[in-house]
Scaffold this motif. Structure first.
Motif, short mmCIF file in Angstrom:
data_model
loop_
_atom_site.label_atom_id
_atom_site.label_comp_id
_atom_site.label_asym_id
_atom_site.label_seq_id
_atom_site.Cartn_x
_atom_site.Cartn_y
_atom_site.Cartn_z
N ARG A 1 0.74 -1.23 -0.07
CA ARG A 1 -0.13 0.15 -0.12
C ARG A 1 1.01 1.31 -0.26
NH1 ARG A 1 -5.46 -1.06 3.09
NH2 ARG A 1 -5.79 -3.11 2.53
N LYS A 2 1.95 1.20 -0.08
CA LYS A 2 3.07 2.39 0.06
C LYS A 2 3.40 2.58 -1.55
CE LYS A 2 3.06 3.41 4.19
NZ LYS A 2 2.24 4.40 4.82
N GLY A 3 3.44 1.41 -2.20
CA GLY A 3 3.82 1.66 -3.70
C GLY A 3 3.35 0.30 -4.32
N SER A 4 3.44 0.27 -5.74
CA SER A 4 2.75 -0.67 -6.55
C SER A 4 3.86 -1.81 -6.74
CB SER A 4 1.95 -0.34 -7.73
OG SER A 4 1.72 -1.41 -8.40
N ILE A 5 3.51 -3.27 -6.77
CA ILE A 5 4.61 -4.34 -7.14
C ILE A 5 4.23 -4.62 -8.70
CG2 ILE A 5 4.96 -4.74 -4.98
CD1 ILE A 5 3.34 -7.38 -5.66
N LEU A 6 2.78 -4.03 -9.09
CA LEU A 6 2.82 -4.54 -10.47
C LEU A 6 3.54 -3.86 -11.46
CD1 LEU A 6 -1.20 -4.80 -9.97
CD2 LEU A 6 0.61 -6.75 -9.71
N ASP A 7 3.76 -4.53 -12.63
CA ASP A 7 4.00 -4.06 -13.86
C ASP A 7 2.85 -4.01 -14.80
OD1 ASP A 7 6.94 -4.09 -12.92
OD2 ASP A 7 6.80 -6.23 -13.24
N LEU A 8 2.41 -2.74 -14.78
CA LEU A 8 0.98 -2.74 -15.71
C LEU A 8 1.36 -2.04 -17.01
CD1 LEU A 8 -1.30 -1.37 -12.89
CD2 LEU A 8 -1.30 -3.61 -13.93
N PRO A 9 0.71 -2.44 -18.03
CA PRO A 9 1.11 -1.99 -19.25
C PRO A 9 0.87 -0.41 -19.43
CG PRO A 9 -0.63 -3.45 -19.56
CD PRO A 9 -0.02 -3.53 -18.03
#
Length: 182
Positions: free
Chosen positions: A166-174
């Motif tokens: 919740r402090k950053g995203s771990i996802l690699d979104l296109p």
């Protein structure tokens, strides 16, 4: 406890069962009689529910908008809450003098910067909101959204041990860079 201390009932389904809520509110008002705040879902908000809550001491309700974007809220998150229902729930809380905390989640699979802007604009228009919260999406193990993230290749191969959810995203979104989510 101080007189201005609000007790919290943090169950999203706290208001879901009207019979239970009616019984609870009557007993709570009679035996405890302290101001409180609770959480709830837009699709459970009615005049009847808000009247019971207000009468028993509810001062604030946290309702998660999830996303102001209809596609993200209903197709990706599968909440099945219409924009009209969501907006109306905040109007009803306003009518009964119940302040609201509106929360959103950003960084969801398939989300775009425009969808995040849509969320911000939607929340800004809601009535009775006296506080806002933004959470960054985290794909918890065992959830349908985690499965989607894994299938679509949005998940990293390894998760950094120092990562704080919740402090950053771990996802690699296109369509959405991690820099825009922070």
């Amino acid at each position: 406890l101080r007189d201005d201390t609000l007790l919290l009932f943090g169950d999203d389904l706290f208001i879901a069962n009207k019979k239970w809520l009616s019984d609870f509110c009557g007993i709570y008002k009679k035996k405890i009689g302290r101001p409180f705040w609770c959480t709830g879902r837009s699709n459970h908000i009615t005049d009847e529910v808000c009247a019971m809550l207000k009468d028993s001491g509810c001062r604030q309700m946290m309702m998660s908008v999830e996303s102001g974007d209809d596609y993200i809220r209903n197709k990706v998150m599968m909440r099945n809450i219409s924009r009209e229902t969501m907006i109306r729930s905040f109007e009803i809380c306003d009518k009964y003098g119940i302040n609201t905390l509106a929360t959103c989640i950003v960084g969801l699979p398939f989300e775009t910067p425009e969808m995040i802007e849509n969320s911000i604009e939607t929340v800004a228009k809601l009535k009775s909101v006296n506080s806002y919260g933004i959470n960054i999406f985290y794909p918890y193990k065992g959830t349908q959204l985690r499965k989607i993230c894994e299938e679509k290749g949005f998940m990293p191969k390894a998760i950094d041990d120092d990562f704080v959810e919740r402090k950053g995203s771990i996802l690699d979104l296109p369509d959405l860079s991690k820099d825009l989510i922070v």
